[in-house]
Write an enzyme that holds these catalytic residues in place. Structure first.
Site, PDB file in Angstrom:
ATOM      1  N   HIS A  43      -3.004   6.709   2.670  1.00  0.00           N
ATOM      2  CA  HIS A  43      -3.543   5.502   2.042  1.00  0.00           C
ATOM      3  C   HIS A  43      -4.914   5.196   2.648  1.00  0.00           C
ATOM      4  O   HIS A  43      -5.087   5.256   3.870  1.00  0.00           O
ATOM      5  CB  HIS A  43      -2.572   4.341   2.277  1.00  0.00           C
ATOM      6  CG  HIS A  43      -3.184   3.004   2.085  1.00  0.00           C
ATOM      7  ND1 HIS A  43      -3.873   2.680   0.935  1.00  0.00           N
ATOM      8  CD2 HIS A  43      -3.243   1.901   2.897  1.00  0.00           C
ATOM      9  CE1 HIS A  43      -4.321   1.439   1.045  1.00  0.00           C
ATOM     10  NE2 HIS A  43      -3.957   0.950   2.228  1.00  0.00           N
ATOM     11  N   CYS A  90       0.818  -1.228   0.000  1.00  0.00           N
ATOM     12  CA  CYS A  90       0.000   0.000   0.000  1.00  0.00           C
ATOM     13  C   CYS A  90       0.846   1.271   0.000  1.00  0.00           C
ATOM     14  O   CYS A  90       0.308   2.367  -0.144  1.00  0.00           O
ATOM     15  CB  CYS A  90      -0.951  -0.001   1.180  1.00  0.00           C
ATOM     16  SG  CYS A  90      -1.943  -1.502   1.263  1.00  0.00           S
ATOM     17  N   ASN A 122     -10.330  -0.536   0.353  1.00  0.00           N
ATOM     18  CA  ASN A 122      -8.869  -0.445   0.361  1.00  0.00           C
ATOM     19  C   ASN A 122      -8.355  -1.008  -0.967  1.00  0.00           C
ATOM     20  O   ASN A 122      -8.437  -2.216  -1.197  1.00  0.00           O
ATOM     21  CB  ASN A 122      -8.326  -1.244   1.559  1.00  0.00           C
ATOM     22  CG  ASN A 122      -6.806  -1.258   1.623  1.00  0.00           C
ATOM     23  OD1 ASN A 122      -6.122  -0.954   0.645  1.00  0.00           O
ATOM     24  ND2 ASN A 122      -6.268  -1.616   2.775  1.00  0.00           N
TER      25      ASN A 122
HETATM   26  C1  COA Z   1     -10.022  -5.594  10.428  1.00  0.00           C
HETATM   27  C2  COA Z   1     -10.626  -4.590  11.412  1.00  0.00           C
HETATM   28  C3  COA Z   1     -11.633  -3.712  10.687  1.00  0.00           C
HETATM   29  C4  COA Z   1     -11.332  -5.349  12.511  1.00  0.00           C
HETATM   30  O1  COA Z   1     -11.885  -4.416  13.434  1.00  0.00           O
HETATM   31  P1  COA Z   1     -11.624  -4.571  14.985  1.00  0.00           P
HETATM   32  O2  COA Z   1     -12.391  -3.535  15.683  1.00  0.00           O
HETATM   33  O3  COA Z   1     -10.132  -4.601  15.190  1.00  0.00           O
HETATM   34  O4  COA Z   1     -12.249  -5.942  15.236  1.00  0.00           O
HETATM   35  P2  COA Z   1     -11.610  -7.141  16.044  1.00  0.00           P
HETATM   36  O5  COA Z   1     -10.632  -7.879  15.194  1.00  0.00           O
HETATM   37  O6  COA Z   1     -11.143  -6.618  17.383  1.00  0.00           O
HETATM   38  O7  COA Z   1     -12.883  -8.004  16.229  1.00  0.00           O
HETATM   39  C5  COA Z   1     -14.005  -7.565  17.025  1.00  0.00           C
HETATM   40  C6  COA Z   1     -15.126  -8.572  16.872  1.00  0.00           C
HETATM   41  O8  COA Z   1     -15.712  -8.385  15.578  1.00  0.00           O
HETATM   42  C7  COA Z   1     -15.731  -9.607  14.881  1.00  0.00           C
HETATM   43  N1  COA Z   1     -15.606  -9.365  13.460  1.00  0.00           N
HETATM   44  C8  COA Z   1     -14.481  -9.344  12.702  1.00  0.00           C
HETATM   45  N2  COA Z   1     -14.804  -9.084  11.440  1.00  0.00           N
HETATM   46  C9  COA Z   1     -16.141  -8.930  11.379  1.00  0.00           C
HETATM   47  C10 COA Z   1     -17.046  -8.630  10.359  1.00  0.00           C
HETATM   48  N3  COA Z   1     -16.649  -8.442   9.091  1.00  0.00           N
HETATM   49  N4  COA Z   1     -18.353  -8.524  10.660  1.00  0.00           N
HETATM   50  C11 COA Z   1     -18.794  -8.718  11.923  1.00  0.00           C
HETATM   51  N5  COA Z   1     -17.963  -8.996  12.942  1.00  0.00           N
HETATM   52  C12 COA Z   1     -16.662  -9.099  12.676  1.00  0.00           C
HETATM   53  C13 COA Z   1     -14.578 -10.390  15.453  1.00  0.00           C
HETATM   54  O9  COA Z   1     -14.746 -11.773  15.237  1.00  0.00           O
HETATM   55  C14 COA Z   1     -14.644 -10.026  16.914  1.00  0.00           C
HETATM   56  O10 COA Z   1     -15.628 -10.774  17.540  1.00  0.00           O
HETATM   57  P3  COA Z   1     -15.401 -11.336  19.024  1.00  0.00           P
HETATM   58  O11 COA Z   1     -15.247 -10.111  19.888  1.00  0.00           O
HETATM   59  O12 COA Z   1     -16.640 -12.113  19.272  1.00  0.00           O
HETATM   60  O13 COA Z   1     -14.144 -12.147  18.966  1.00  0.00           O
HETATM   61  C15 COA Z   1      -9.515  -3.723  12.067  1.00  0.00           C
HETATM   62  O14 COA Z   1      -8.701  -4.506  12.906  1.00  0.00           O
HETATM   63  C16 COA Z   1      -8.668  -3.008  11.101  1.00  0.00           C
HETATM   64  O15 COA Z   1      -9.114  -2.104  10.444  1.00  0.00           O
HETATM   65  N6  COA Z   1      -7.363  -3.375  10.993  1.00  0.00           N
HETATM   66  C17 COA Z   1      -6.485  -2.815  10.026  1.00  0.00           C
HETATM   67  C18 COA Z   1      -6.653  -3.568   8.752  1.00  0.00           C
HETATM   68  C19 COA Z   1      -6.070  -2.822   7.569  1.00  0.00           C
HETATM   69  O16 COA Z   1      -6.344  -1.682   7.367  1.00  0.00           O
HETATM   70  N7  COA Z   1      -5.244  -3.532   6.792  1.00  0.00           N
HETATM   71  C20 COA Z   1      -4.636  -3.019   5.643  1.00  0.00           C
HETATM   72  C21 COA Z   1      -3.554  -2.051   6.022  1.00  0.00           C
HETATM   73  S1  COA Z   1      -2.791  -1.397   4.634  1.00  0.00           S
END
Ligand code: COA
Length: 335
Positions: A260, A122, A290
């Site tokens: 980004h 990215c 993204n």
């Molecule tokens: C992926 C992302 C959106 C997840 O959000 P989060 O708030 O961190 O969520 P978590 O991983 O803590 O999960 C929270 C809960 O939501 C759930 N969950 C994850 N994805 C889900 C979805 N698509 N829909 C519903 N629930 C979801 C998880 O299973 C978890 O449930 P639990 O508490 O029962 O275990 C976030 O971590 C993120 O944005 N990370 C960066 C990713 C990124 O930008 N990558 C590219 C970088 S260039």
């Protein structure tokens, strides 16, 4: 001791045209609700994404590049047959080789031209602009085409709800030309790499480990979302601040911040930590998701088409992601 990241640089590179393209097919949050256990509300609240554009089965990254360059040629009445060098930033090339850049050369019948694909995930588009600036300043080349393009949908695991909600496809292109006067648009740059965290976000190929970390060798995007989020809001925010400090500029001096488009929560956290307001921030996250190396040119081209960006405005472009890698530049817009 010389500071290798010192930001006063030479530039004779003028951005003389921009183009972009996204595939027609749209994948909405409602569509994803049918694929995995998720909801529109969860996706919008956690990521800010409403929909993404997805390439057809027969459409690959090279095809998106052709369309973005065609768009650029038509809107700015530009000929590309005299281009000296093509850089395509992508993590989803049609093939490892031949490069996508060589397919762009062939498609447009560019006769005397170097070509290379650049892989910095990215951070790819901003890293490519940094390198294009160097090629132009060297005097070796006068016209460089920089493209950021991805078909991430082809390497997304649509059974993994933590990743499939994020990614989309698209392409954006800048034409960069050597100015006669010697002063260019690229004013400052900064880069940083944290390879020890590489296993937190990857797409595997030959090896089944990154360093000491065993990885899933399935060729799809795998990430530790929470760790990547933590890294982005702390280390990337620090990198943006470093770029401004080294440039003796503050957020108030800069007209547009274009990080980004990883996700809206990351963008909001970056703004909070670096002093930018959301009003001075451009993103392509809401309608395109993204799109990795394509996200920054897509955000800029959206604003160009809307007439939001004005001549002589200062813009801070900041790519970050797999590697884990960061590449930032401050440019003066003169298009
Ligand atoms: C992926 C992302 C959106 C997840 O959000 P989060 O708030 O961190 O969520 P978590 O991983 O803590 O999960 C929270 C809960 O939501 C759930 N969950 C994850 N994805 C889900 C979805 N698509 N829909 C519903 N629930 C979801 C998880 O299973 C978890 O449930 P639990 O508490 O029962 O275990 C976030 O971590 C993120 O944005 N990370 C960066 C990713 C990124 O930008 N990558 C590219 C970088 S260039």
């Amino acid at each position: 001791m010389t500071d290798r990241n010192q930001s006063e640089i030479r530039s004779n590179a003028i951005i003389t045209a921009i183009g972009s393209y996204v595939p027609e097919r749209i994948l909405t949050n409602a569509d994803l609700e049918k694929l995995v256990d998720t909801s529109d509300e969860w996706i919008v609240q956690r990521t800010g994404i409403q929909e993404r554009h997805i390439a057809s089965d027969h459409q690959f990254t090279s095809h998106l590049c052709f369309a973005a360059v065609q768009d650029m040629m038509e809107r700015y009445n530009k000929d590309v047959t005299d281009i000296d060098y093509i850089i395509v930033a992508t993590s989803t090339p049609d093939a490892v080789f031949p490069s996508v850049a060589s397919q762009v050369q062939s498609h447009f019948g560019i006769e005397n031209c170097g070509s290379v694909d650049l892989q910095a995930a990215c951070a790819g588009f901003t890293a490519a602009i940094q390198l294009a600036n160097g090629l132009l300043v060297s005097g070796a080349y006068r016209k460089v085409l920089v493209i950021g393009a991805e078909t991430l949908s082809k390497v997304t695991d649509y059974s993994d709800r933590t990743t499939c909600i994020l990614f989309g496809d698209g392409a954006g292109a800048f034409l960069m030309e050597a100015s006669g006067s010697g002063s260019g648009n690229v004013l400052h740059m900064y880069s940083k790499t944290d390879g020890a965290r590489g296993h937190q976000l990857y797409r595997s190929s030959l090896a089944s480990a990154i360093g000491d970390h065993v990885i899933q060798p399935n060729g799809l995007i795998v990430q530790n979302g929470r760790e990547v989020y933590r890294w982005a809001v702390s280390h990337v925010a620090e990198g943006v601040k470093q770029l401004m400090t080294r440039s003796s500029l503050s957020a108030a001096d800069i007209d547009w911040f274009i990080p980004h488009s990883a996700n809206m929560r990351i963008i909001e956290a970056l703004c909070e930590r670096t002093g930018f307001s959301l009003d001075q921030t451009l993103s392509s996250i809401k309608l395109f998701g993204n799109t990795s190396a394509a996200s920054i040119p897509l955000a800029i081209d959206g604003a160009v088409k809307a007439g939001t960006i004005k001549q002589d405005q200062l813009m801070l472009l900041y790519g970050f992601g797999g590697g884990l890698t960061q590449a930032g530049i401050i440019i003066r817009w003169s298009l």
